[in-house]
Design a protein around this motif. Structure first.
Motif, short mmCIF file in Angstrom:
data_model
loop_
_atom_site.label_atom_id
_atom_site.label_comp_id
_atom_site.label_asym_id
_atom_site.label_seq_id
_atom_site.Cartn_x
_atom_site.Cartn_y
_atom_site.Cartn_z
N GLU A 117 -1.02 0.01 2.96
CA GLU A 117 -2.29 0.62 3.34
C GLU A 117 -2.60 1.81 2.44
O GLU A 117 -2.78 1.64 1.25
N ALA A 118 -2.67 3.00 2.97
CA ALA A 118 -2.97 4.21 2.21
C ALA A 118 -2.54 5.38 3.08
O ALA A 118 -2.07 5.20 4.21
N ASP A 119 -2.69 6.59 2.59
CA ASP A 119 -2.47 7.74 3.45
C ASP A 119 -3.44 7.64 4.63
O ASP A 119 -4.64 7.38 4.43
N PRO A 120 -2.97 7.82 5.86
CA PRO A 120 -3.86 7.60 6.99
C PRO A 120 -5.08 8.51 7.01
O PRO A 120 -6.12 8.16 7.57
N VAL A 134 6.96 -1.94 -5.92
CA VAL A 134 5.98 -2.89 -6.44
C VAL A 134 4.58 -2.51 -6.00
O VAL A 134 3.61 -2.65 -6.76
N ALA A 135 4.43 -2.01 -4.77
CA ALA A 135 3.11 -1.60 -4.29
C ALA A 135 2.51 -0.53 -5.19
O ALA A 135 1.32 -0.56 -5.52
N GLY A 136 3.34 0.43 -5.61
CA GLY A 136 2.84 1.45 -6.53
C GLY A 136 2.40 0.85 -7.86
O GLY A 136 1.39 1.28 -8.44
N ALA A 192 -1.99 7.56 -1.70
CA ALA A 192 -0.96 6.81 -0.96
C ALA A 192 0.40 7.51 -1.08
O ALA A 192 1.43 6.87 -1.22
N ARG A 193 0.38 8.86 -1.00
CA ARG A 193 1.63 9.61 -1.12
C ARG A 193 2.51 9.43 0.10
O ARG A 193 3.74 9.43 0.01
N LYS A 194 1.90 9.33 1.26
CA LYS A 194 2.62 9.04 2.51
C LYS A 194 1.94 7.84 3.18
O LYS A 194 1.55 7.89 4.36
N ALA A 195 1.79 6.80 2.42
CA ALA A 195 1.05 5.63 2.89
C ALA A 195 1.71 5.01 4.12
O ALA A 195 2.94 4.98 4.26
N THR A 196 0.86 4.51 5.00
CA THR A 196 1.35 3.66 6.07
C THR A 196 1.55 2.26 5.50
O THR A 196 0.80 1.80 4.63
N TRP A 197 2.56 1.59 5.99
CA TRP A 197 2.81 0.21 5.61
C TRP A 197 3.63 -0.46 6.70
O TRP A 197 4.27 0.21 7.52
N THR A 198 3.59 -1.76 6.71
CA THR A 198 4.39 -2.55 7.64
C THR A 198 5.02 -3.71 6.87
O THR A 198 4.32 -4.43 6.17
N HIS A 235 -7.87 -15.10 9.26
CA HIS A 235 -8.02 -13.65 9.39
C HIS A 235 -8.08 -13.03 8.01
O HIS A 235 -7.82 -13.68 7.00
N THR A 236 -8.42 -11.76 7.97
CA THR A 236 -8.21 -10.94 6.79
C THR A 236 -7.22 -9.85 7.17
O THR A 236 -7.10 -9.47 8.34
N ASP A 237 -6.46 -9.36 6.19
CA ASP A 237 -5.52 -8.27 6.44
C ASP A 237 -6.27 -6.94 6.45
O ASP A 237 -7.31 -6.78 5.79
N LEU A 238 -5.72 -5.97 7.16
CA LEU A 238 -6.46 -4.73 7.41
C LEU A 238 -6.29 -3.69 6.32
O LEU A 238 -7.13 -2.79 6.19
N GLY A 239 -5.22 -3.75 5.54
CA GLY A 239 -4.89 -2.69 4.61
C GLY A 239 -5.50 -2.85 3.23
O GLY A 239 -6.53 -3.52 3.05
N THR A 240 -4.84 -2.22 2.26
CA THR A 240 -5.31 -2.28 0.88
C THR A 240 -4.95 -3.62 0.25
O THR A 240 -5.79 -4.30 -0.33
N PHE A 241 -3.68 -4.00 0.38
CA PHE A 241 -3.25 -5.33 -0.07
C PHE A 241 -1.94 -5.67 0.62
O PHE A 241 -1.27 -4.82 1.22
#
Length: 328
Positions: free
Chosen positions: A288-291, A152-154, A175-181, A206-212
């Protein structure tokens, strides 16, 4: 209305003609400019998968504290169990009054298994998962659910690129090797916590740190509240079932769009004693995205023209968490 949160049917968007897409975008873009969120349906995430993960997570939280401590997180950017804690995002002191009380929830964090082959990068950005041997079904449920979240993120990345008139792979190509949690978070019922002071937060502003973020939450009394400049804090348009995902824009997307879209300021107040039995378990996927991706703010008129400075994705995230750029 500045409190209206639009809903996007992903299947409809993917099959719509240009006129229909323009109509949908006309509702979504203003909400992302003002507030920073929308609701998502038509994503084909099986309801049962989310409920299995939710139930397995709750089983973990019910384990004795001594057992959970074996899987405790050891740093700000790590995987495992985090006890009742202050939110690891960036609280806005101007909005939350600077209250340093712990948030009233526990979380179990999971991350990706892909690696770059660079020991330094892998040590920084891809912490190992800590799976509880006492509860093998937690790993099974998490793996099944997160596979859908990655998919879904893609699709959301492609949707956001479409909204901006960019090539559909603009965000995904970074975001080929995106970080995510992925976390499963338990909000205990107030009755389990004893006396809860007025103004305490299940999740502080707060706001979240990543892309979405893709949020799968249960309906309940202690609901999500969001903020924009015209309205201040107001209740979000909560889905009435956990089949609707909430898409929350994060700091990286605000940077990427040079302020055209805003990172959502949000919080979850603790319910009062009138809802003493309100217990919730939320599934939260931070993408997030590729670091090593360079986040260069988009030029106007696509970007918002704020003149934000470029940043490397991973460094921006770790910097806000106060994590040194060397592996432990």
């Amino acid at each position: 209305m500045s409190t209206e949160i639009p809903t996007v049917d992903l299947k409809e968007w993917q099959s719509a003609d240009a006129a229909r897409r323009d109509a949908i975008a006309a509702g979504v873009d203003p909400a992302l400019r003002e507030t920073g969120m929308f609701l998502l349906t038509g994503h084909d995430v099986p309801h049962a998968g989310g409920e299995d993960f939710r139930d397995a997570g709750l089983s973990f939280f019910r384990l004795p504290r001594e057992t959970k401590l074996r899987y405790e997180i050891r740093g700000q950017y790590d995987n495992g169990w985090r006890e009742v804690h202050r939110n690891v995002g960036i609280p806005d002191a101007a909005l939350d009054g600077g209250d340093s009380s712990p948030d009233l929830h526990e979380s179990f964090y999971v991350g990706p298994t892909h690696r770059t082959g660079d020991a330094r990068l892998d040590g920084l950005y891809y912490p190992a998962n800590r799976w509880p041997g006492e509860l093998p079904r937690l790993r099974e449920a998490a793996d099944t659910y997160t596979a859908h979240m990655v998919r879904v993120a893609g699709e959301v990345n492609a949707l956001l690129a479409d909204l901006l008139g960019l090539p559909r792979d603009f965000f995904n190509s970074r975001a080929r090797k995106a970080t995510w949690t992925q976390n499963v978070s338990w909000y205990p019922a107030p009755a389990e916590l004893g006396q809860v002071a007025a103004g305490r937060m299940r999740n502080a502003p707060h706001t979240d740190l990543g892309t979405f973020t893709l949020l799968n939450r249960q309906p309940g009394k202690g609901g999500l509240e969001v903020w924009n400049e015209s309205e201040g804090w107001f209740p979000a348009g909560h889905p009435q079932d956990s089949g609707t995902l909430i898409v929350i824009l994060g700091d990286l997307m605000e940077l990427w769009t040079d302020g055209r879209w805003r990172a959502l300021r949000h919080r979850v107040p603790a319910p009062g004693q009138e809802a003493a039995d309100d217990e919730q378990v939320s599934l939260v996927f931070f993408f997030e995205a590729d670091p090593q991706a360079l986040i260069e703010p988009l030029a106007a008129p696509v970007g918002g023209g704020r003149g934000l400075e470029p940043a490397v994705a991973g460094e921006a995230i770790l910097g806000k968490l106060g994590v040194p750029l060397t592996p432990a």
